[in-house]
Design an enzyme around this catalytic site. Structure first.
Site, PDB file in Angstrom:
ATOM      1  N   HIS A  62     -27.860 -94.608 -17.657  1.00 15.58           N
ATOM      2  CA  HIS A  62     -27.354 -93.394 -18.309  1.00 15.58           C
ATOM      3  C   HIS A  62     -27.813 -93.413 -19.768  1.00 15.58           C
ATOM      4  CE1 HIS A  62     -24.262 -90.766 -20.131  1.00 15.58           C
ATOM      5  NE2 HIS A  62     -24.052 -90.288 -18.921  1.00 15.58           N
TER       6      HIS A  62
ATOM      7  N   ASP B 206     -22.300-101.534 -18.210  1.00 16.52           N
ATOM      8  CA  ASP B 206     -21.769-100.180 -18.231  1.00 16.52           C
ATOM      9  C   ASP B 206     -21.056 -99.976 -16.897  1.00 16.52           C
ATOM     10  OD1 ASP B 206     -21.374 -97.504 -17.797  1.00 16.52           O
ATOM     11  OD2 ASP B 206     -23.379 -96.872 -18.421  1.00 16.52           O
TER      12      ASP B 206
ATOM     13  N   GLN C  40     -19.029 -96.137 -13.724  1.00 17.56           N
ATOM     14  CA  GLN C  40     -18.957 -95.630 -12.348  1.00 17.56           C
ATOM     15  C   GLN C  40     -18.403 -96.657 -11.366  1.00 17.56           C
ATOM     16  OE1 GLN C  40     -19.304 -92.585 -11.615  1.00 17.56           O
ATOM     17  NE2 GLN C  40     -20.340 -91.804 -13.431  1.00 17.56           N
TER      18      GLN C  40
ATOM     19  N   LYS D 235     -12.867 -90.995 -15.950  1.00 16.52           N
ATOM     20  CA  LYS D 235     -13.509 -91.098 -14.631  1.00 16.52           C
ATOM     21  C   LYS D 235     -12.617 -91.859 -13.650  1.00 16.52           C
ATOM     22  CE  LYS D 235     -18.133 -91.240 -16.670  1.00 16.52           C
ATOM     23  NZ  LYS D 235     -18.669 -89.896 -16.454  1.00 16.52           N
TER      24      LYS D 235
ATOM     25  N   CYS E 284     -27.842 -87.058 -17.155  1.00 18.98           N
ATOM     26  CA  CYS E 284     -27.987 -87.968 -18.313  1.00 18.98           C
ATOM     27  C   CYS E 284     -28.768 -89.218 -17.948  1.00 18.98           C
ATOM     28  CB  CYS E 284     -26.644 -88.349 -18.932  1.00 18.98           C
ATOM     29  SG  CYS E 284     -25.688 -86.952 -19.480  1.00 18.98           S
TER      30      CYS E 284
HETATM   31  N1  7TS Z   1     -22.422 -94.577 -18.177  1.00 22.53           N
HETATM   32  C1  7TS Z   1     -22.446 -94.058 -16.943  1.00 22.53           C
HETATM   33  C2  7TS Z   1     -23.008 -94.867 -15.805  1.00 22.53           C
HETATM   34  C3  7TS Z   1     -21.945 -92.776 -16.731  1.00 22.53           C
HETATM   35  O1  7TS Z   1     -21.963 -92.268 -15.508  1.00 22.53           O
HETATM   36  C4  7TS Z   1     -21.433 -92.037 -17.826  1.00 22.53           C
HETATM   37  C5  7TS Z   1     -20.980 -90.624 -17.674  1.00 22.53           C
HETATM   38  C6  7TS Z   1     -21.403 -92.658 -19.079  1.00 22.53           C
HETATM   39  C7  7TS Z   1     -21.923 -93.919 -19.216  1.00 22.53           C
HETATM   40  C8  7TS Z   1     -20.814 -91.991 -20.277  1.00 22.53           C
HETATM   41  O2  7TS Z   1     -19.423 -91.944 -20.161  1.00 22.53           O
HETATM   42  P1  7TS Z   1     -18.527 -91.241 -21.268  1.00 22.53           P
HETATM   43  O3  7TS Z   1     -17.171 -91.191 -20.651  1.00 22.53           O
HETATM   44  O4  7TS Z   1     -18.577 -92.093 -22.486  1.00 22.53           O
HETATM   45  O5  7TS Z   1     -19.110 -89.878 -21.488  1.00 22.53           O
HETATM   46  N2  7TS Z   1     -21.566 -89.952 -16.597  1.00 22.53           N
HETATM   47  C9  7TS Z   1     -21.531 -88.639 -16.343  1.00 22.53           C
HETATM   48  C10 7TS Z   1     -22.087 -88.099 -15.188  1.00 22.53           C
HETATM   49  O6  7TS Z   1     -22.626 -88.743 -14.296  1.00 22.53           O
HETATM   50  N3  7TS Z   1     -21.907 -86.775 -15.210  1.00 22.53           N
HETATM   51  O7  7TS Z   1     -21.278 -86.445 -16.341  1.00 22.53           O
HETATM   52  C11 7TS Z   1     -21.031 -87.594 -17.058  1.00 22.53           C
END
Ligand code: 7TS
Length: 418
Positions: free
Chosen positions: A135, A212, A215, A238, A376
């Protein structure tokens, strides 16, 4: 991928998904006159009533600042906020509350590590390894750090199925490798990376591993001590909790040796115009009034997930993913992007040469929420020459009926282009 026998009695039959769905008010609304089919959980998950009620209770009954007052409200808010930290610690099996840092989310957690640990330990000529499937949150902070330090960002290749090319990874490791930053589960492909091996191999070269976990945490039991991971990052929103809050787990010895991230209230021990000394962990990394309600709400989300059981969640979702994979494969012209043998919760797909935005727009008219685009992970899309994908991403409140609705929706999309 290994598809279990979907006819066999499994957790799917013992797991009362309708009772669970009843706890999520937003799942019961309509979109464009159709019942909502929510398949965008990788972007953000819906919230159970218990989490909504907990936020409501904090704001209506307990609202006060933390770590400050001797007065009752402040003490109650502090107890709730720190109690949530303890719950989160147990959830990931960290050895101490000192290792559980509240952040705004995964993105901030990774940036925190890059700009404190990274700035302190990297110099010109050093290398950071990431993978092709990362990501943007797990690419850009490292790129910025490399630029500043004259270090090199190297990218571990992946196979056509979307799995780490393990031999290539091994050959890239060297004494120059200072950081390996890798996702636990890919948000675009669903690949579950072999973290046990990767962490052990990276450690043999003295590299520090940043995972990371955005997910992974909503879908499976994560044990940071069993993984022996150095840093592990995830987002509350999430995993059925509020937005604007997340966690950086770090080994205490590493966190102790790191400089603070931001300066301000709460992160200090003493301040004078000549010199400031810093607070102990975890507060050293938590400058300013935090997202108190968010922390408390995340604690409630963890309590909710634990009440179902992470093992039960993983097993139910495995069955659902196998069903979805089989159903999507049965539609002529549908291509699944990401076919790793170890996968979780994500079905990225393309229908013939129909643009994913068209697919997503038509599905939305039918009440089906999927994400479309590069998710992303633009370098991954460029690597494969894809315009993006449509992505259905699952949570434990999804059902086979949701998959059936998606399949019917995809068939409908196809009729528009025949
Ligand atoms: N890393 C992964 C693997 C992600 O899927 C996401 C967000 C992030 C980092 C960033 O997370 P945040 O909460 O700091 O924004 N992924 C997604 C997605 O798959 N669709 O929208 C956001």
């Amino acid at each position: 991928m290994n598809i279990p026998d979907i006819q066999s009695p499994s957790v799917a039959s013992s797991f009362d998904v309708q009772r669970i769905r009843a706890s999520f008010p937003n799942l019961h609304r309509e979109v464009h006159g159709n019942p909502l089919v929510y398949l965008d959980n990788a972007a953000t998950a819906q919230k159970p009533q218990l989490v909504i009620d907990r936020l409501n209770r904090y704001y209506s009954r307990e609202n006060s600042n933390v770590h400050r007052g001797v007065h009752t409200l402040s003490q109650e808010a502090t107890d709730a906020y720190e109690g949530a930290r303890e719950r989160i610690r147990a959830f990931i099996n960290a050895s101490s509350n000192h290792e559980v840092i509240y952040t705004r989310g995964t993105t901030e957690a990774i940036n925190l590590v890059a700009s404190t640990f990274g700035r302190k330990h990297l110099s010109a000529g050093d290398e950071i390894l990431i993978s092709t499937m990362e990501h943007h949150s797990n690419i850009v902070p490292w790129q910025m750090l490399c630029e500043e330090k004259g270090a090199t960002l190297r990218v571990i290749p992946i196979s056509k199925a979307g799995e780490i090319e393990y031999d290539a990874f091994l050959s890239m490791l060297s004494e120059r490798t200072k950081i390996v930053a890798i996702c636990h589960i890919s948000n675009t492909l669903g690949t579950i990376n072999p973290l046990d091996r990767m962490i052990a191999d990276a450690h043999r070269y003295g590299a520090t591993v940043v995972v990371d976990g955005a997910q992974a945490v909503p879908h499976m039991r994560v044990d940071v001590q069993a993984l022996d991971v150095d840093f592990y990052c995830f987002s509350s929103h999430k995993m059925f909790g509020p937005t604007g809050i997340g966690i950086l787990y770090g080994k205490e010895s590493l966190l102790e040796a790191m400089p603070p991230y931001q300066g301000g209230g709460d992160m200090i021990d003493t301040v004078s115009f000549e010199k400031t000394t810093y607070n102990t962990l975890p507060h050293k990394f938590e400058a300013g009034t935090p997202h108190i309600a968010g922390g408390i709400g995340l604690g409630a989300a963890v309590e909710y997930m634990e009440s179902i059981g992470l093992e039960t969640i993983a097993e139910y979702e495995r069955d659902l993913l196998a069903y979805g994979t089989e159903q999507l494969r049965s539609i002529e012209g549908v291509r699944i992007i990401g076919t790793a043998s170890q996968k979780a919760s994500v079905l990225s797909f393309l229908i013939g040469d129909i643009h994913p935005y068209d697919t997503g727009t038509i599905l939305d008219r039918l009440g089906i929420a999927v994400r479309t685009g590069h998710h992303c992970t633009q370098p991954l899309m460029d690597h494969w020459g894809l315009p993006g994908t449509a992505r259905a991403s699952l949570a434990f409140y999804n059902t086979r009926e949701d998959i059936d609705a998606l399949v019917a929706g995809i068939r409908k999309v196809k009729t528009f282009f025949e």
